[in-house]
Design a protein around this motif. Structure first.
Motif, mmCIF file in Angstrom:
data_model
loop_
_atom_site.group_PDB
_atom_site.id
_atom_site.type_symbol
_atom_site.label_atom_id
_atom_site.label_comp_id
_atom_site.label_asym_id
_atom_site.label_seq_id
_atom_site.Cartn_x
_atom_site.Cartn_y
_atom_site.Cartn_z
ATOM 1 N N GLY A 186 4.356 5.303 -5.499
ATOM 2 C CA GLY A 186 4.442 5.165 -6.951
ATOM 3 C C GLY A 186 3.544 6.146 -7.684
ATOM 4 O O GLY A 186 3.958 6.781 -8.658
ATOM 5 N N TYR A 187 2.314 6.302 -7.207
ATOM 6 C CA TYR A 187 1.421 7.273 -7.847
ATOM 7 C C TYR A 187 1.935 8.706 -7.628
ATOM 8 O O TYR A 187 1.837 9.547 -8.516
ATOM 9 C CB TYR A 187 -0.019 7.121 -7.341
ATOM 10 N N TYR A 188 2.531 8.948 -6.458
ATOM 11 C CA TYR A 188 3.150 10.258 -6.209
ATOM 12 C C TYR A 188 4.306 10.489 -7.180
ATOM 13 O O TYR A 188 4.455 11.574 -7.754
ATOM 14 C CB TYR A 188 3.639 10.327 -4.758
ATOM 15 N N TRP A 189 5.146 9.473 -7.396
ATOM 16 C CA TRP A 189 6.295 9.571 -8.302
ATOM 17 C C TRP A 189 5.848 9.920 -9.712
ATOM 18 O O TRP A 189 6.523 10.658 -10.419
ATOM 19 C CB TRP A 189 7.073 8.251 -8.289
ATOM 20 N N TYR A 190 4.721 9.383 -10.136
ATOM 21 C CA TYR A 190 4.185 9.653 -11.472
ATOM 22 C C TYR A 190 3.417 10.973 -11.549
ATOM 23 O O TYR A 190 2.970 11.349 -12.638
ATOM 24 C CB TYR A 190 3.239 8.534 -11.916
ATOM 25 N N GLY A 191 3.256 11.672 -10.438
ATOM 26 C CA GLY A 191 2.396 12.851 -10.382
ATOM 27 C C GLY A 191 2.610 13.863 -11.493
ATOM 28 O O GLY A 191 1.657 14.252 -12.181
ATOM 29 N N TRP A 192 3.838 14.277 -11.713
ATOM 30 C CA TRP A 192 4.103 15.298 -12.739
ATOM 31 C C TRP A 192 3.771 14.775 -14.134
ATOM 32 O O TRP A 192 3.290 15.516 -14.980
ATOM 33 C CB TRP A 192 5.562 15.763 -12.669
ATOM 34 N N GLN A 193 4.026 13.483 -14.379
ATOM 35 C CA GLN A 193 3.723 12.926 -15.695
ATOM 36 C C GLN A 193 2.203 12.789 -15.883
ATOM 37 O O GLN A 193 1.686 13.024 -16.968
ATOM 38 C CB GLN A 193 4.396 11.569 -15.878
ATOM 39 N N LEU A 194 1.501 12.435 -14.816
ATOM 40 C CA LEU A 194 0.045 12.311 -14.907
ATOM 41 C C LEU A 194 -0.612 13.662 -15.198
ATOM 42 O O LEU A 194 -1.628 13.716 -15.895
ATOM 43 C CB LEU A 194 -0.518 11.704 -13.629
ATOM 44 N N ASP A 240 2.505 2.564 -14.443
ATOM 45 C CA ASP A 240 2.627 1.114 -14.571
ATOM 46 C C ASP A 240 2.942 0.401 -13.255
ATOM 47 O O ASP A 240 2.226 -0.509 -12.851
ATOM 48 C CB ASP A 240 3.722 0.768 -15.591
ATOM 49 N N SER A 241 4.023 0.773 -12.602
ATOM 50 C CA SER A 241 4.446 0.055 -11.396
ATOM 51 C C SER A 241 3.469 0.200 -10.238
ATOM 52 O O SER A 241 3.153 -0.802 -9.582
ATOM 53 C CB SER A 241 5.847 0.507 -10.972
ATOM 54 N N PRO A 242 2.957 1.396 -9.948
ATOM 55 C CA PRO A 242 1.994 1.459 -8.842
ATOM 56 C C PRO A 242 0.697 0.710 -9.141
ATOM 57 O O PRO A 242 0.075 0.166 -8.230
ATOM 58 C CB PRO A 242 1.750 2.949 -8.628
ATOM 59 N N THR A 243 0.317 0.636 -10.404
ATOM 60 C CA THR A 243 -0.867 -0.144 -10.743
ATOM 61 C C THR A 243 -0.580 -1.633 -10.548
ATOM 62 O O THR A 243 -1.434 -2.380 -10.054
ATOM 63 C CB THR A 243 -1.325 0.160 -12.178
ATOM 64 N N LEU A 287 -3.193 -10.481 -13.470
ATOM 65 C CA LEU A 287 -2.713 -9.114 -13.708
ATOM 66 C C LEU A 287 -1.527 -8.795 -12.802
ATOM 67 O O LEU A 287 -0.556 -8.158 -13.235
ATOM 68 C CB LEU A 287 -3.844 -8.108 -13.482
ATOM 69 N N ALA A 288 -1.591 -9.261 -11.557
ATOM 70 C CA ALA A 288 -0.512 -8.976 -10.608
ATOM 71 C C ALA A 288 0.789 -9.657 -11.018
ATOM 72 O O ALA A 288 1.838 -9.002 -11.097
ATOM 73 C CB ALA A 288 -0.915 -9.400 -9.193
ATOM 74 N N ILE A 289 0.757 -10.959 -11.284
ATOM 75 C CA ILE A 289 2.019 -11.659 -11.582
ATOM 76 C C ILE A 289 2.666 -11.105 -12.847
ATOM 77 O O ILE A 289 3.881 -10.894 -12.890
ATOM 78 C CB ILE A 289 1.827 -13.195 -11.658
ATOM 79 N N VAL A 290 1.855 -10.830 -13.873
ATOM 80 C CA VAL A 290 2.427 -10.316 -15.123
ATOM 81 C C VAL A 290 2.991 -8.919 -14.932
ATOM 82 O O VAL A 290 4.130 -8.636 -15.311
ATOM 83 C CB VAL A 290 1.370 -10.336 -16.258
ATOM 84 N N THR A 291 2.214 -8.030 -14.336
ATOM 85 C CA THR A 291 2.670 -6.637 -14.236
ATOM 86 C C THR A 291 3.757 -6.455 -13.186
ATOM 87 O O THR A 291 4.657 -5.641 -13.382
ATOM 88 C CB THR A 291 1.486 -5.682 -13.989
ATOM 89 N N ILE A 312 0.846 -1.200 0.000
ATOM 90 C CA ILE A 312 0.000 0.000 0.000
ATOM 91 C C ILE A 312 0.879 1.247 0.000
ATOM 92 O O ILE A 312 0.660 2.173 -0.793
ATOM 93 C CB ILE A 312 -0.978 0.002 1.194
ATOM 94 N N LEU A 313 1.885 1.270 0.873
ATOM 95 C CA LEU A 313 2.788 2.425 0.928
ATOM 96 C C LEU A 313 3.553 2.590 -0.393
ATOM 97 O O LEU A 313 3.694 3.711 -0.898
ATOM 98 C CB LEU A 313 3.760 2.288 2.102
ATOM 99 N N GLY A 314 4.021 1.485 -0.956
ATOM 100 C CA GLY A 314 4.727 1.548 -2.238
ATOM 101 C C GLY A 314 3.829 2.027 -3.365
ATOM 102 O O GLY A 314 4.267 2.784 -4.244
#
Length: 195
Positions: free
Chosen positions: A28-36, A49-52, A76-80, A22-24
């Motif tokens: 991850g979504y925070y890290w993508y913030g500027w790109q989002l 990708d990674s936080p999803t 979805l989890a194992i593949v991603t 959950i923390l990761g």
């Protein structure tokens, strides 16, 4: 070897992994913030990708804690987890090769994403994946590659921009390998149980 699976099935370990993931995921979504902020709305679901991937695993862990299996989410989890875990490790190593340096965040991304890839595979004996789960996951994953490399929504590593075609080619085959792993490890007979 059985002691590893007994350890992984322990409810305290599942709760610990749930909190860490959950923390990761939040980070991850925070890290993508500027790109989002720069991403067109129609592509938003495909960019982080990674936080999803870790979010899918959060739901797998929640299901395990409820003594359930959600096969599509497991697929979805194992593949991603494997795909984006390995992808991020390779991209950060490539940043080091190209620039001759890597900051603390880069090293953190290498270790955290390697852990992502490993955890997805470690829990594979507990999954209840069916062929249709693999097919849906393959469509999602390969469609995501199209969004990333045809519409250029991939994670931004500006020092690697010159290598985008090669990275796209590598990513396609990493997707195929990840789907193959999900089929091989996720659909074996004699599945283990979470107690």
């Amino acid at each position: 070897m059985n002691w590893i699976y007994t350890f992984l099935a322990n409810r305290n370990i599942l709760w610990l992994l749930l909190i860490v993931n959950i923390l990761g995921t939040i980070y991850g979504y925070y890290w993508y913030g500027w790109q989002l902020e720069e991403t067109p709305a129609k592509f938003l679901i495909f960019v982080p990708d990674s936080p999803t991937a870790s979010l899918f695993f959060v739901f797998v862990l929640i299901a395990f804690l409820m003594k359930k299996n959600w096969g599509l989410i497991e697929a979805l989890a194992i593949v991603t987890l494997f795909k984006y875990g390995i992808w991020a490790v390779v991209m950060n190593i490539l940043v080091f090769v190209v620039t001759g340096e890597l900051d603390e965040v880069g090293y953190m991304l290498i270790f955290s994403h390697l852990a992502m890839a490993i955890q997805g595979l470690l829990y594979a004996p507990f999954y209840r994946i069916k062929l249709w789960h693999i097919i849906v996951t393959a469509i999602w994953t390969l469609h995501n590659d199209v969004i990333d490399y045809v519409f250029f929504m991939l994670p931004k590593y500006y020092v690697l921009d010159l290598f985008t075609p090669q990275i796209g080619y590598f990513t396609f085959w990493l997707s195929i390998l990840s789907i193959g792993f999900a089929y091989y490890f996720g659909m074996k007979q004699n599945r283990l149980e979470i107690y």
